[in-house]
Design a protein around this motif. Structure first.
Motif, mmCIF file in Angstrom:
data_model
loop_
_atom_site.group_PDB
_atom_site.id
_atom_site.type_symbol
_atom_site.label_atom_id
_atom_site.label_comp_id
_atom_site.label_asym_id
_atom_site.label_seq_id
_atom_site.Cartn_x
_atom_site.Cartn_y
_atom_site.Cartn_z
ATOM 1 N N CYS A 162 0.147 -2.158 -8.185
ATOM 2 C CA CYS A 162 1.567 -2.265 -7.846
ATOM 3 C C CYS A 162 2.380 -2.289 -9.137
ATOM 4 N N THR A 163 3.370 -1.382 -9.213
ATOM 5 C CA THR A 163 4.226 -1.307 -10.399
ATOM 6 C C THR A 163 5.663 -1.721 -10.111
ATOM 7 N N ILE A 164 6.070 -1.629 -8.846
ATOM 8 C CA ILE A 164 7.386 -2.112 -8.415
ATOM 9 C C ILE A 164 7.141 -3.021 -7.219
ATOM 10 N N PRO A 165 7.542 -4.285 -7.312
ATOM 11 C CA PRO A 165 7.265 -5.216 -6.227
ATOM 12 C C PRO A 165 8.050 -4.860 -4.974
ATOM 13 N N GLY A 166 7.487 -5.249 -3.836
ATOM 14 C CA GLY A 166 8.175 -5.010 -2.576
ATOM 15 C C GLY A 166 7.233 -5.175 -1.405
ATOM 16 N N THR A 167 7.768 -4.897 -0.220
ATOM 17 C CA THR A 167 6.998 -5.006 1.019
ATOM 18 C C THR A 167 6.527 -3.618 1.422
ATOM 19 N N SER A 168 5.226 -3.524 1.713
ATOM 20 C CA SER A 168 4.655 -2.229 2.093
ATOM 21 C C SER A 168 5.219 -1.777 3.428
ATOM 22 N N GLY A 169 5.136 -0.474 3.665
ATOM 23 C CA GLY A 169 5.643 0.103 4.902
ATOM 24 C C GLY A 169 4.733 -0.154 6.082
ATOM 25 N N ASP A 170 5.152 0.348 7.255
ATOM 26 C CA ASP A 170 4.373 0.169 8.477
ATOM 27 C C ASP A 170 3.203 1.143 8.563
ATOM 28 N N VAL A 171 3.318 2.275 7.865
ATOM 29 C CA VAL A 171 2.281 3.305 7.907
ATOM 30 C C VAL A 171 1.660 3.423 6.523
ATOM 31 N N GLU A 172 0.349 3.448 6.471
ATOM 32 C CA GLU A 172 -0.340 3.569 5.184
ATOM 33 C C GLU A 172 0.031 4.896 4.519
ATOM 34 N N PRO A 173 0.332 4.853 3.217
ATOM 35 C CA PRO A 173 0.688 6.092 2.532
ATOM 36 C C PRO A 173 -0.529 6.987 2.317
ATOM 37 N N LYS A 174 -0.272 8.221 1.930
ATOM 38 C CA LYS A 174 -1.351 9.138 1.555
ATOM 39 C C LYS A 174 -1.679 8.828 0.097
ATOM 40 N N TRP A 175 -2.859 8.317 -0.127
ATOM 41 C CA TRP A 175 -3.256 7.877 -1.455
ATOM 42 C C TRP A 175 -3.704 9.069 -2.291
ATOM 43 N N GLN A 176 -3.016 9.311 -3.375
ATOM 44 C CA GLN A 176 -3.385 10.369 -4.312
ATOM 45 C C GLN A 176 -4.414 9.823 -5.300
ATOM 46 N N THR A 177 -5.304 10.678 -5.777
ATOM 47 C CA THR A 177 -6.355 10.209 -6.681
ATOM 48 C C THR A 177 -6.147 10.639 -8.127
ATOM 49 N N LYS A 178 -5.155 11.465 -8.384
ATOM 50 C CA LYS A 178 -4.876 11.876 -9.760
ATOM 51 C C LYS A 178 -4.360 10.655 -10.525
ATOM 52 N N PRO A 179 -4.958 10.331 -11.691
ATOM 53 C CA PRO A 179 -4.539 9.139 -12.447
ATOM 54 C C PRO A 179 -3.044 9.100 -12.707
#
Length: 192
Positions: free
Chosen positions: A86-103
């Motif tokens: 986490c780089t910016i604090p906050g509350t996650s959304g209702d739907v899981e994001p699409k996780w990218q694997t590129k560093p």
């Protein structure tokens, strides 16, 4: 209290829950001392199995509508071998994001923001033994047995080898992904 100590005199406690922190490439060997500095304490297995120290995965799965603070490290609900910081604090959304694997790729979830932090540490990155030479033949991710009971007052040297399987630098200093745990144990004190 039975815990890990940084020195054999058992005067400097290693921070619980005993994170295995490694921020390099290749392998590093460390030694910690397990025991209680109180000679009247005894640790006994809470089951028929011996007391066993083992690496455990502490990496938390992403959750919806959860507040994340800067530095929290997570993985997707369906693990993809990567960890995200986490780089910016906050509350996650209702739907899981699409996780990218590129560093260093930025991923938003609700008001929180994460970056792809690279390959996650896994239990098999850790070997443990009761001697330095034992690390060469120890099972990756395996535990070490301490017997049915351990008396306080004398430390047990625990040798640990942490290996980075990748060529890129990895870090879990802010929220360790791998720790050392034990099976069920019972602590008792002898009356004085």
């Amino acid at each position: 209290m039975f815990t890990f100590w940084a020195n054999p005199e058992m005067t400097t406690e290693v921070t619980s829950p005993y994170p295995i922190v490694y921020n390099g490439t290749g392998s590093v060997d460390i030694v910690m001392y397990y025991g209680s500095n109180a000679a009247d304490e005894t640790l006994t297995s809470g089951t028929s199995e011996p007391i066993t120290l083992m690496p455990i995965n502490k990496l938390e799965k992403w959750e919806s509508a959860k507040y994340y603070k800067v530095g929290d490290i997570i993985e997707p609900v369906i693990a993809n071998g990567q960890m995200y910081k986490c780089t910016i604090p906050g509350t996650s959304g209702d739907v899981e994001p699409k996780w990218q694997t590129k560093p260093a790729t930025v991923i938003s979830s609700g008001t929180a923001q994460f970056i792809s932090y690279g390959a996650k540490f896994v239990c098999s990155d850790v070997k443990m033994a009761l001697s330095r030479s034992g690390l060469d033949t120890a099972d990756a991710g395996g535990g070490i047995s301490l017997g049915q009971s351990v008396r306080g007052g004398a430390p047990i040297a625990i040798y640990i080898r942490v290996t980075n399987r990748f060529n890129d630098l990895r870090s879990d200093t802010t929220d360790p992904c791998i720790s050392i745990g034990t099976n069920k144990v019972i602590l008792t004190k002898r009356p004085i």
